[in-house]
Every structure is written in structure tokens, then in C-alpha cells.
Design an enzyme around this catalytic site. Structure first.
Site: not given
Ligand SMILES: *Cc1c(COP(=O)(O)O)cnc(C)c1O
Length: 383
Positions: A178, A206, A237
Site C-alpha cells: 500500500s 489495492h 477502494k
Molecule cells: C485499506 C487497506 C486495508 C483496510 O481496508 P479498509 O476497508 O479500509 O478497512 C487492509 N489492507 C490493505 C493493504 C489496505 O490498503
């Protein structure tokens, strides 16, 4: 550091340029935002396909509210599991190519639930050093022995797997990291897991919606199939809404449903969100044009940024980290960009390793070429 009201601790954060501040956004998620009353061009969000405020998704959420109301009322194992949740789980399983999927309220909660459901005392976790905070916290909660291997160092992973005498072994990795935007070599990691009788949990936060045919995610991108593979994907996302899911073999997912405490003891996702996500998955599936435009913007950014001191990390994904190094310089650059109407978040330790503070540029299919050009011109001038 012994004050009782945290004022010394907060001052220490200020002194290290580590104090975090929020800004108030007064418009829907999009490249052009109104922030504290000012128009801004943002390169911050994980809304990679520009779906967060898509009219079809908004209409689906309104329809979902009309059909099912707002709240689910209880956890899924009481009465919170509703028709749109059941339909969405089926749709996600089919779309990602797994036997079964289970919805969680957020990705953070999914990881916090899944990892301790799979392993506990007497077991072992093997985790990439740059994994997301939710996987790190999940490993702590699981109370299994934790082996952290250097980023993408598969020989270290193999040695740790070979040396382990644990009852059950679980390898956990981000698919797309990330803060760096690079991809894990999942076929090789899965092969190692299988050779050593371990499970593999891939965090596809992602990748889902972006990688693989029709955006089916990292497993489809690499053509992975294994009864020992579980994938966690987020729905806040690229999917533009909120929530997450874990997908895998029937029994593994059923076990997670039985044991994941963040699933059992938390109110089910609002049904209007699950209902909207049925449209969100359709938009992802039909989203080749959006993905192609995003790929063109990534190539444009990388091709047009000519840097002397700063360093663009080698990422092919929408996450384009520009490493500046020093915390204060990174925040000063982010501040100057902000004054010019460009919002790019500065990321500091402990989110990233010390000395690698960076601007985390994220691109979205909702950006235009002219908007990306505005950013690259400003950065080139400021370096
Ligand atoms: C954003 C993210 C999460 C958490 O997801 P949310 O739905 O925002 O709680 C978990 N793992 C990674 C790699 C992320 O980027």
C-alpha cells in the site's frame, strides 16, 4: 514523558513533524474537492476507478435504502445477514473465482478476524515486513509465533517455513503493497506455501477491481488456484463503497464464519451498501475503459517526472510513491503543493520505514491527463 494528560507526548510528535491532522472535505470523493472551503485537485484517494460518486452507484444505494432501510440491526449471525449480503457474497465468489466469499464491514476488521480464525497458539505466521498495519495487528491478536521476513525476500520466507515446527502455518502478504505500489510474486509465494504445507492469505485491497481480467483481482491476474489460498479484498477502494470480503475454499470460509470474532461480534454492513455493491461489481466488470485510462495516466506520470534528488519508486500500479526521505522536507513539500491547490498526502514513519518519508501519489481513472500534467509540472518546479 511522564505527563498525565499527554501534552508532552503530543509536543514530542510536533517536534518530530509527526503530528497528524485531518482536513474537512465538503464535496463527494473525486479529483476536484472542496477542502476547508477551497477547491483542490486531489491525488490522495483509493477510489481508483472513480466509482465512489458514480451516479449508478448512488442510485443503487438509494434503491437499497428504499428496499432494506439503513441499518442491518445486528451481527450477521443474529439477524443482520440480509438478501443483499447473500447476493453480494455469491457475486463476489463467482467474480473472483473462489468457492465462497464472506463479507466484513471493513478490510481492517476482515484481517483482524480472519488471521486469528486460521491460526492460534502453537501455530506460525510468516509475514512480509511491509504488510499493511491490519495484518500486523491481526498477527498479534492471533498469538501465533510471528516470523517477519524482509520485503519480498522469498529465500528468507522459504528458510523460515522450512525451519518451522508449527502445527499450522500461514503466510500473509499484501498483493499490492500500500505504501510502495509494488506487486508480490504471488505464484512463487503460493508454491512455497504449498511445498511447506502452509496456508496463504493474500490482502488484495489495492488489486481488487484493477488487476486481472475485468478487475477480478490478484489471484485472477496470476491465474492462482489452490485449496490453501484465501484472498481478502476491500470494497471501499476500487469498488467505491465500503466493506471487505474474504474468499476461498468452501470449508475454509465456513471456518472463518464460525470463528472470526470481528464477524460474529460486529453489526453487519448496512444493506444499502451491499445492494449498491452489486452494481459496483458490475461497473468493475465492465470497467476496461476506466482501467485503460488509469494505465495511460500512470505511464504519463512516470514518463514526465524527471527527478534529480527525489525518487519515484518502481511501481506499475496506481500507487506512485515519490520518496523524499526527510520527514520535515516531505511535509514542507506537501504543504507547498497544498498552497498551490494540489493535495498529495505526505507519508511519514511509522507508516513507512524511517528515512523514506514520501508523497504517496495515487491516480484514479477519474483524473484527466491535464490534471496529471498540473501535478508533474508543479513537482518538477519544486524539486
Ligand atoms: C485499506 C487497506 C486495508 C483496510 O481496508 P479498509 O476497508 O479500509 O478497512 C487492509 N489492507 C490493505 C493493504 C489496505 O490498503
Amino acid at each position: 514523558m511522564n505527563s498525565s494528560d499527554f501534552s508532552d507526548e503530543l509536543s514530542a510528535l510536533d517536534a518530530q513533524a509527526l503530528r497528524r491532522r485531518r482536513r474537512v472535505v465538503d464535496s463527494p470523493c473525486a479529483p476536484e474537492l472542496v477542502v476547508d472551503g477551497r477547491p483542490m485537485l486531489a491525488f490522495c484517494s483509493n477510489d481508483y476507478l472513480g466509482l465512489a460518486n458514480d451516479p449508478a452507484l448512488v442510485a443503487a444505494a438509494q434503491e437499497g435504502a428504499r428496499l432494506y432501510g439503513i441499518g442491518s440491526g445486528a451481527s450477521p449471525l443474529i439477524n443482520g445477514h440480509m438478501t443483499p449480503h447473500a447476493l453480494l457474497e455469491k457475486r463476489l465468489a463467482g467474480f473472483t473465482g473462489f468457492e465462497r466469499a464472506l463479507i466484513f464491514s471493513t478490510g481492517y476488521l476482515a484481517n483482524l478476524g480472519v488471521v486469528p480464525a486460521l491460526v492460534g497458539r502453537g501455530d506460525a505466521i510468516f509475514s512480509d515486513r511491509l504488510n499493511h498495519a491490519s495484518l500486523i495487528d491481526a498477527a498479534r491478536l492471533a498469538r501465533a509465533e510471528l516470523n517477519v521476513y524482509p520485503h519480498l525476500d522469498l529465500s528468507a520466507l522459504e528458510a523460515a517455513l522450512a525451519a518451522s515446527r508449527a502445527k499450522r502455518k500461514l503466510v500473509v502478504t499484501d498483493a499490492v503493497f500500500s505504501m510502495d505500489g509494488d506487486l508480490a510474486p504471488l505464484p512463487e509465494i503460493l508454491a512455497l506455501a504449498e511445498r511447506h504445507n502452509a496456508w496463504l492469505l493474500v490482502d488484495d485491497a489495492h488489486g481488487f477491481g484493477l488487476l486481472g481480467p475485468q478487475g477480478r483481482g490478484a489471484a485472477a491476474h496470476f491465474g492462482l488456484a489452490s485449496p490453501r489460498l484465501l484472498v481478502m479484498g476491500t470494497l471501499g477502494k476500487a469498488a467505491g463503497a465500503a466493506g471487505a470480503f474474504v474468499a476461498g475454499a468452501e470449508n475454509a470460509v465456513e471456518w472463518v464464519l464460525q470463528k472470526a470474532r470481528t464477524y460474529i461480534f460486529s453489526t453487519a454492513e448496512p444493506p444499502l451498501i451491499a445492494h449498491a455493491l452489486l452494481t459496483g461489481i458490475d461497473l468493475i466488470e465492465q470497467g476496461d475503459a476506466r482501467r485503460q485510462h488509469l494505465a495511460a495516466l500512470i505511464a504519463q506520470l512516470r514518463g514526465s517526472l524527471k527527478l534529480k534528488r527525489w525518487r519515484l519508486l518502481p511501481s506499475e500500479t496506481a500507487i506512485q510513491p515519490l520518496v523524499i526521505g526527510d520527514n520535515a522536507e516531505t511535509m514542507a513539500v506537501a504543504g507547498k503543493l497544498f498552497e498551490r491547490g494540489l493535495w498529495v498526502p505526505g507519508i511519514r514513519p511509522p507508516t513507512v520505514p524511517a528515512g523514506t518519508a514520501r508523497l504517496r501519489i495515487t491516480l484514479s481513472a477519474a483524473h484527466s491527463e491535464a490534471q496529471v500534467a498540473r501535478l508533474t509540472e508543479a513537482l518538477t518546479e519544486m524539486e
